[in-house]
Motif scaffolding. Sequence first.
Motif, mmCIF file in Angstrom:
data_model
loop_
_atom_site.group_PDB
_atom_site.id
_atom_site.type_symbol
_atom_site.label_atom_id
_atom_site.label_comp_id
_atom_site.label_asym_id
_atom_site.label_seq_id
_atom_site.Cartn_x
_atom_site.Cartn_y
_atom_site.Cartn_z
ATOM 1 N N ASP A 15 -83.138 4.010 -57.768
ATOM 2 C CA ASP A 15 -82.930 5.233 -56.987
ATOM 3 C C ASP A 15 -81.466 5.492 -56.639
ATOM 4 O OD1 ASP A 15 -82.882 3.071 -55.295
ATOM 5 O OD2 ASP A 15 -84.012 4.020 -53.685
ATOM 6 N N SER A 34 -77.671 8.365 -53.618
ATOM 7 C CA SER A 34 -78.987 7.746 -53.526
ATOM 8 C C SER A 34 -80.065 8.798 -53.302
ATOM 9 C CB SER A 34 -79.001 6.742 -52.373
ATOM 10 O OG SER A 34 -80.290 6.179 -52.267
ATOM 11 N N SER A 35 -81.220 8.602 -53.953
ATOM 12 C CA SER A 35 -82.347 9.515 -53.698
ATOM 13 C C SER A 35 -83.342 8.859 -52.736
ATOM 14 C CB SER A 35 -83.031 9.901 -55.016
ATOM 15 O OG SER A 35 -83.500 8.764 -55.708
ATOM 16 N N MET A 36 -82.880 7.788 -52.064
ATOM 17 C CA MET A 36 -83.738 7.012 -51.157
ATOM 18 C C MET A 36 -84.505 7.888 -50.160
ATOM 19 S SD MET A 36 -82.344 3.905 -48.866
ATOM 20 C CE MET A 36 -81.742 2.923 -50.221
ATOM 21 N N ASP A 37 -83.815 8.866 -49.565
ATOM 22 C CA ASP A 37 -84.459 9.716 -48.555
ATOM 23 C C ASP A 37 -85.641 10.490 -49.132
ATOM 24 O OD1 ASP A 37 -82.579 8.779 -46.879
ATOM 25 O OD2 ASP A 37 -81.347 10.604 -46.851
ATOM 26 N N GLU A 38 -85.532 10.855 -50.414
ATOM 27 C CA GLU A 38 -86.614 11.622 -51.044
ATOM 28 C C GLU A 38 -87.851 10.755 -51.281
ATOM 29 O OE1 GLU A 38 -85.309 14.213 -54.374
ATOM 30 O OE2 GLU A 38 -83.308 13.485 -53.842
ATOM 31 N N HIS A 39 -87.663 9.420 -51.321
ATOM 32 C CA HIS A 39 -88.794 8.523 -51.568
ATOM 33 C C HIS A 39 -89.426 8.020 -50.269
ATOM 34 C CE1 HIS A 39 -87.340 8.420 -55.674
ATOM 35 N NE2 HIS A 39 -86.164 8.028 -55.239
ATOM 36 N N ALA A 40 -88.665 8.138 -49.171
ATOM 37 C CA ALA A 40 -89.061 7.487 -47.917
ATOM 38 C C ALA A 40 -90.485 7.843 -47.504
ATOM 39 C CB ALA A 40 -88.066 7.830 -46.814
ATOM 40 N N ARG A 41 -90.847 9.116 -47.639
ATOM 41 C CA ARG A 41 -92.186 9.490 -47.153
ATOM 42 C C ARG A 41 -93.307 8.964 -48.045
ATOM 43 N NH1 ARG A 41 -94.149 14.821 -49.038
ATOM 44 N NH2 ARG A 41 -92.685 15.580 -50.612
ATOM 45 N N PRO A 181 -89.329 1.305 -41.092
ATOM 46 C CA PRO A 181 -89.073 2.342 -42.101
ATOM 47 C C PRO A 181 -88.682 1.777 -43.462
ATOM 48 C CG PRO A 181 -87.261 2.233 -40.533
ATOM 49 C CD PRO A 181 -88.309 1.299 -40.032
ATOM 50 N N TYR A 182 -88.784 2.625 -44.466
ATOM 51 C CA TYR A 182 -88.371 2.291 -45.822
ATOM 52 C C TYR A 182 -86.870 2.586 -45.965
ATOM 53 C CZ TYR A 182 -87.714 2.940 -50.816
ATOM 54 O OH TYR A 182 -87.233 2.865 -52.078
#
Length: 356
Positions: A15, A34-41, A181-182
């Motif tokens: 990511d 990073s696309s981390m925030d888009e995966h968090a949910r 949280p993730y």
Amino acid sequence: MAAPRIVLGIESSCDETGAGLVRAGRLLGHAVASSMDEHARFGGVVPEIAARAHVHALNPVVRRALDQAGLRLGDIGAVAVTTGPGLSGALQVGLAGAKGLAYALDVPLYGVHHLAGHVAADILEHGPLPDPCVVLIVSGGHTSLLLVRDLARDPITHLGDTLDDAAGECFDKVARVFGLPYPGGPAVDRAARAGSADAVAFPRPLTGPGDDPYAFSFSGLKTAAARWAERHADGAGVLPVADGAAALQEAVADVLTRKAVAACADHGVDTLVVVGGVAANSRVRALADERCRAAGITLRVPPLGLCTDNGAMIAAVGDLLVRAGAEPAPLDVSIDPSAPLEYAALHPTTTFARAA
Ligand code: KG4
Ligand code: ZN
């Protein structure tokens, strides 16, 4: 002799979209998106979302790395790219971009093993790796103890690997159960600050006298932590997350550093290099430092920003390959999403043509 080439490294295996510029072992500039925030949910990386994010991020990230280094595209003398292991759609985007640049600039292309990149990250901070050294790779997908000689030329010896979950995976999954949280690793690290490491006696898997001294197993520890959390839920009590996090982190750090130090001692190696995302963990770093000091071992750990995925580490491998005169990849090189770590280059480089 011509000046060493400037190597652009591109990373897109998961990511993070990374681009880095390295010349002769020195980091000139790097940038990560990073696309981390888009995966968090979703509680984990969604491959399609990651691949799409790489498409959007790749050019801007290369541009930012160049700007930071004060360089232009035309200054790039070689391109190195992660060709595996990783998510296939994500890897494809990085490789396509790297091929386009290498072709347009008419410079050689190198396919790099992602984990060799994690190892090489440390060169950018602490200089050339001693030959031999023991490397502990601890990431979200891998946990291995390696004996590394010449990273560009020699095969990498696996002293031990995880039999099941990786250390980072254990942090990520237990964090979820703890309601953190993730991504879980950094969240456990933060929560643990307010907890007590000996509040819970979590197991230390594969540390018995008859066990493989260098193999790891984290799935039992993960289950033990989940059971502990469930017991609290059943009792309708408040989960002491900080204590659970501190105890989990202690168990992981204890097993990792104990085995790594033993590997150094058994093989007469005086340098331990700890790399990968979990090397960012504060307790892993502190305990590794304490135990290496006691054993007279030199410990090398990259700075936090180079522990997690980035393009600089891939450029660092490319730079080693270029300077070793390794044969570049053919332009039809493809990705290998489950590539085992055998060599730093993920394509045949048996000929080391010239010492550049
Ligand atoms: O190396 P990396 O960025 O990506 C892979 O190649 O997997 O490692 C990501 C892993 C994740 O499991 C994340 O939770 C873990 O590294 N991680 C940490 C910390 N920072 C990242 N684990 C524990 N403590 C941290 N501070
Ligand atoms: Zn990684």
